[in-house]
Design an enzyme around this catalytic site. Structure first.
Site, PDB file in Angstrom:
ATOM      1  N   LYS A  37       1.416  -6.709   4.436  1.00 53.01           N
ATOM      2  CA  LYS A  37       0.093  -6.469   3.829  1.00 53.01           C
ATOM      3  C   LYS A  37      -0.759  -7.738   3.896  1.00 53.01           C
ATOM      4  O   LYS A  37      -1.937  -7.679   4.233  1.00 53.01           O
ATOM      5  CB  LYS A  37       0.237  -5.987   2.378  1.00 53.01           C
ATOM      6  CG  LYS A  37       0.862  -4.614   2.227  1.00 53.01           C
ATOM      7  CD  LYS A  37       0.015  -3.506   2.841  1.00 53.01           C
ATOM      8  CE  LYS A  37       0.630  -2.127   2.646  1.00 53.01           C
ATOM      9  NZ  LYS A  37      -0.054  -1.073   3.406  1.00 53.01           N
ATOM     10  N   SER A  63      -2.323  -3.927  -1.137  1.00 51.61           N
ATOM     11  CA  SER A  63      -1.485  -3.806  -2.328  1.00 51.61           C
ATOM     12  C   SER A  63      -1.625  -5.040  -3.186  1.00 51.61           C
ATOM     13  O   SER A  63      -1.824  -6.153  -2.676  1.00 51.61           O
ATOM     14  CB  SER A  63      -0.022  -3.669  -1.881  1.00 51.61           C
ATOM     15  OG  SER A  63       0.854  -3.866  -2.968  1.00 51.61           O
ATOM     16  N   ALA A  64      -1.456  -4.863  -4.473  1.00 51.24           N
ATOM     17  CA  ALA A  64      -1.429  -6.007  -5.385  1.00 51.24           C
ATOM     18  C   ALA A  64      -0.260  -6.927  -5.079  1.00 51.24           C
ATOM     19  O   ALA A  64      -0.220  -8.061  -5.564  1.00 51.24           O
ATOM     20  CB  ALA A  64      -1.334  -5.513  -6.826  1.00 51.24           C
ATOM     21  N   TYR A 108       7.785  -6.428   3.399  1.00 48.62           N
ATOM     22  CA  TYR A 108       6.726  -5.435   3.172  1.00 48.62           C
ATOM     23  C   TYR A 108       5.445  -6.121   2.690  1.00 48.62           C
ATOM     24  O   TYR A 108       4.350  -5.875   3.209  1.00 48.62           O
ATOM     25  CB  TYR A 108       7.192  -4.395   2.133  1.00 48.62           C
ATOM     26  CG  TYR A 108       6.047  -3.669   1.486  1.00 48.62           C
ATOM     27  CD1 TYR A 108       5.360  -2.676   2.178  1.00 48.62           C
ATOM     28  CD2 TYR A 108       5.614  -4.003   0.195  1.00 48.62           C
ATOM     29  CE1 TYR A 108       4.280  -2.040   1.606  1.00 48.62           C
ATOM     30  CE2 TYR A 108       4.541  -3.373  -0.384  1.00 48.62           C
ATOM     31  CZ  TYR A 108       3.874  -2.393   0.320  1.00 48.62           C
ATOM     32  OH  TYR A 108       2.795  -1.777  -0.247  1.00 48.62           O
ATOM     33  N   ARG A 114      15.782  -6.918 -11.759  1.00 50.68           N
ATOM     34  CA  ARG A 114      15.829  -6.638 -10.318  1.00 50.68           C
ATOM     35  C   ARG A 114      15.272  -7.853  -9.577  1.00 50.68           C
ATOM     36  O   ARG A 114      14.215  -8.374  -9.947  1.00 50.68           O
ATOM     37  CB  ARG A 114      14.979  -5.396 -10.024  1.00 50.68           C
ATOM     38  CG  ARG A 114      14.993  -4.932  -8.594  1.00 50.68           C
ATOM     39  CD  ARG A 114      14.328  -3.571  -8.440  1.00 50.68           C
ATOM     40  NE  ARG A 114      12.903  -3.594  -8.761  1.00 50.68           N
ATOM     41  CZ  ARG A 114      12.087  -2.554  -8.678  1.00 50.68           C
ATOM     42  NH1 ARG A 114      12.570  -1.371  -8.304  1.00 50.68           N
ATOM     43  NH2 ARG A 114      10.820  -2.653  -8.978  1.00 50.68           N
ATOM     44  N   PHE A 153      -3.938   4.688   5.796  1.00 48.12           N
ATOM     45  CA  PHE A 153      -2.840   4.659   4.818  1.00 48.12           C
ATOM     46  C   PHE A 153      -1.492   4.445   5.486  1.00 48.12           C
ATOM     47  O   PHE A 153      -0.543   4.036   4.814  1.00 48.12           O
ATOM     48  CB  PHE A 153      -2.738   6.008   4.083  1.00 48.12           C
ATOM     49  CG  PHE A 153      -3.871   6.341   3.172  1.00 48.12           C
ATOM     50  CD1 PHE A 153      -3.973   5.749   1.926  1.00 48.12           C
ATOM     51  CD2 PHE A 153      -4.835   7.269   3.539  1.00 48.12           C
ATOM     52  CE1 PHE A 153      -5.001   6.076   1.065  1.00 48.12           C
ATOM     53  CE2 PHE A 153      -5.877   7.603   2.682  1.00 48.12           C
ATOM     54  CZ  PHE A 153      -5.957   7.001   1.449  1.00 48.12           C
TER      55      PHE A 153
HETATM   56  N1  UFG Z   1      11.778  -0.462 -13.065  1.00 48.11           N
HETATM   57  C1  UFG Z   1      12.880  -0.180 -13.824  1.00 48.11           C
HETATM   58  N2  UFG Z   1      13.755   0.749 -13.356  1.00 48.11           N
HETATM   59  C2  UFG Z   1      13.570   1.413 -12.183  1.00 48.11           C
HETATM   60  C3  UFG Z   1      12.419   1.108 -11.397  1.00 48.11           C
HETATM   61  C4  UFG Z   1      11.551   0.149 -11.874  1.00 48.11           C
HETATM   62  O1  UFG Z   1      13.086  -0.751 -14.895  1.00 48.11           O
HETATM   63  O2  UFG Z   1      14.405   2.254 -11.796  1.00 48.11           O
HETATM   64  C5  UFG Z   1      10.795  -1.453 -13.587  1.00 48.11           C
HETATM   65  C6  UFG Z   1      10.586  -2.653 -12.690  1.00 48.11           C
HETATM   66  O3  UFG Z   1      11.496  -3.661 -13.008  1.00 48.11           O
HETATM   67  C7  UFG Z   1       9.141  -3.020 -12.998  1.00 48.11           C
HETATM   68  C8  UFG Z   1       8.483  -1.666 -13.297  1.00 48.11           C
HETATM   69  O4  UFG Z   1       9.545  -0.793 -13.627  1.00 48.11           O
HETATM   70  O5  UFG Z   1       9.067  -3.809 -14.160  1.00 48.11           O
HETATM   71  C9  UFG Z   1       7.726  -1.097 -12.117  1.00 48.11           C
HETATM   72  O6  UFG Z   1       8.554  -1.058 -10.975  1.00 48.11           O
HETATM   73  P1  UFG Z   1       8.136  -0.243  -9.663  1.00 48.11           P
HETATM   74  O7  UFG Z   1       9.266  -0.354  -8.697  1.00 48.11           O
HETATM   75  O8  UFG Z   1       7.681   1.122 -10.036  1.00 48.11           O
HETATM   76  O9  UFG Z   1       6.841  -1.014  -9.143  1.00 48.11           O
HETATM   77  P2  UFG Z   1       6.670  -2.535  -8.672  1.00 48.11           P
HETATM   78  O10 UFG Z   1       5.569  -3.097  -9.490  1.00 48.11           O
HETATM   79  O11 UFG Z   1       7.952  -3.274  -8.631  1.00 48.11           O
HETATM   80  O12 UFG Z   1       6.250  -2.332  -7.156  1.00 48.11           O
HETATM   81  C10 UFG Z   1       5.012  -1.732  -6.859  1.00 48.11           C
HETATM   82  C11 UFG Z   1       5.043  -1.054  -5.495  1.00 48.11           C
HETATM   83  C12 UFG Z   1       5.193  -2.067  -4.405  1.00 48.11           C
HETATM   84  C13 UFG Z   1       4.219  -3.149  -4.560  1.00 48.11           C
HETATM   85  C14 UFG Z   1       4.286  -3.750  -5.937  1.00 48.11           C
HETATM   86  C15 UFG Z   1       3.258  -4.813  -6.179  1.00 48.11           C
HETATM   87  O13 UFG Z   1       6.121  -0.170  -5.417  1.00 48.11           O
HETATM   88  O14 UFG Z   1       4.955  -1.417  -3.174  1.00 48.11           O
HETATM   89  O15 UFG Z   1       4.048  -2.712  -6.888  1.00 48.11           O
HETATM   90  O16 UFG Z   1       1.995  -4.283  -6.056  1.00 48.11           O
HETATM   91  F1  UFG Z   1       4.497  -4.119  -3.648  1.00 48.11           F
END
Ligand code: UFG
Length: 339
Positions: A152, A124-125, A148, A292, A80
């Protein structure tokens, strides 16, 4: 089996340690504690009811890693350990490549030298990149949009090449979708060291009053309500997927197997917000802001291969995930204690 768990003090690692011990495995944790607090160890010992064997060093230290494998037998490794913050990886690409690739090189070299051939790897996806069609299948091409993600993609490639060079390897590449939730006891969970980047820990910190309001990153995506859609998976289901993969790494399996660990169901930001409000019992303030950079509209798994080959399926609902995340956050508003 005697299993080495790298990053076993971290979020997903710690939940997996509890399930490994419950399944009768002997566990040794190696963790640098760069992103984990030592107090997690006592929590794990309370949950498992036995002392936890923890080695505190960084796997990029080739000599220490070699020394461990030279002096102790292991049947398998679950790896991990790694840096995981997307934004930070853009600021510090060299550190991400050095740490994530370096720890895997050091580990795999020591495993090879000492005849340890079973490895379960945290992928990771994110390796599906920005253009992948949903639901995402394991045979899609891989790419990335940030350092990052590239670490992967690259680690997967290294491990495929290593396995191709020596067919005695048994390697599982596990592609996680969005891990959330916490152990049902509320004693272990996700504890970001800084302001959370990810949606669930951010929501949890708004709910407990550490953060003022959720910022919703865009509501003009082509999705059910315009907000980003993700495949949230309960960390306990994810941990169970590791145990299932470990148990599958026998002689009859190919040297490398790639499995998605997701539920197959997408949930939007506003749907997760509503579920969290149900869990914590009050409304949560939010504001819609710009998208974002680097985000995609929708990401969710096709989980059929894992179901067919591992006999594993995620069973916990989004409401379960929010209830457990809330229990952890409300019982530990500041995360793990220092020390
Ligand atoms: N989001 C918000 N506000 C926030 C944080 C996130 O609106 O404060 C939204 C993002 O735009 C996205 C969703 O919530 O639509 C999920 O965002 P996350 O940051 O929780 O997750 P991600 O899918 O962006 O990223 C995750 C992991 C990464 C990985 C990625 C793809 O954190 O490590 O999935 O597998 F690379």
């Amino acid at each position: 089996m005697r299993v080495l768990v790298s990053g076993g003090a971290g979020y997903i690692g710690s939940h997996t340690v509890v399930q490994l011990v419950a399944a009768g495995h002997e566990v040794v944790v190696v963790d640098s504690f760069a992103n984990a607090k030592p107090s997690v160890v006592g929590r794990l010992e309370a949950l498992t009811g036995r002392p936890l064997d923890v080695r505190s060093f960084d796997l990029t230290d080739v000599d220490k890693t070699e020394h461990l494998f030279a002096h102790e037998p292991f049947d398998a490794v679950i790896h991990f350990a790694g840096f995981k913050a997307v934004g930070e990886s853009v600021e510090k690409p060299l550190e991400y490549y050095e740490n994530n690739l370096g720890s895997t090189f050091s580990l795999v070299r020591a495993m090879r030298r000492h005849g340890v051939a079973k490895l379960v790897f945290s992928s990771s996806a994110t390796v599906y990149g920005a253009q992948a069609p949903v639901p995402m299948r394991e045979d899609l091409p891989t790419s990335a949009t940030n350092p990052y993600g590239w670490t992967k993609v690259m680690q997967e490639q290294v491990l495929r090449d290593v396995a191709a060079s020596d067919p005695t390897w048994r390697i599982a590449l596990l592609r996680y979708f969005n891990p959330v939730g916490a152990h049902a006891s509320g004693t272990i969970g996700e504890d970001p060291s800084d302001i959370p980047n990810n949606l669930m820990p951010y929501l949890a910190q708004v709910a407990v009053g550490r953060l003022e309001k959720l910022l919703v990153y865009g509501d003009d995506y082509d999705t059910v309500d315009g907000t980003g859609v993700r495949d949230y998976i309960h960390v306990e289901d994810l941990a169970a997927g590791h145990i299932a993969a470990l148990h599958q790494l026998g002689d009859t399996r190919a040297p490398v197997s790639t499995w998605n660990l997701g539920t197959g169901t997408g949930t939007s930001v506003l749907q997760l917000l509503a579920a969290f409000e149900r869990a914590c019992g009050h409304t949560l303030p939010y504001e819609v802001v710009a998208r974002r950079a680097g985000d995609i509209a929708a990401s969710y798994a096709d989980p059929t291969r894992a179901e067919a080959e591992l006999g594993w399926r995620a069973t916990r609902t989004v409401d379960d995930m929010c209830a457990d995340s809330w229990r952890w956050q409300s019982q530990n508003p500041r995360g793990y204690p220092e020390g």
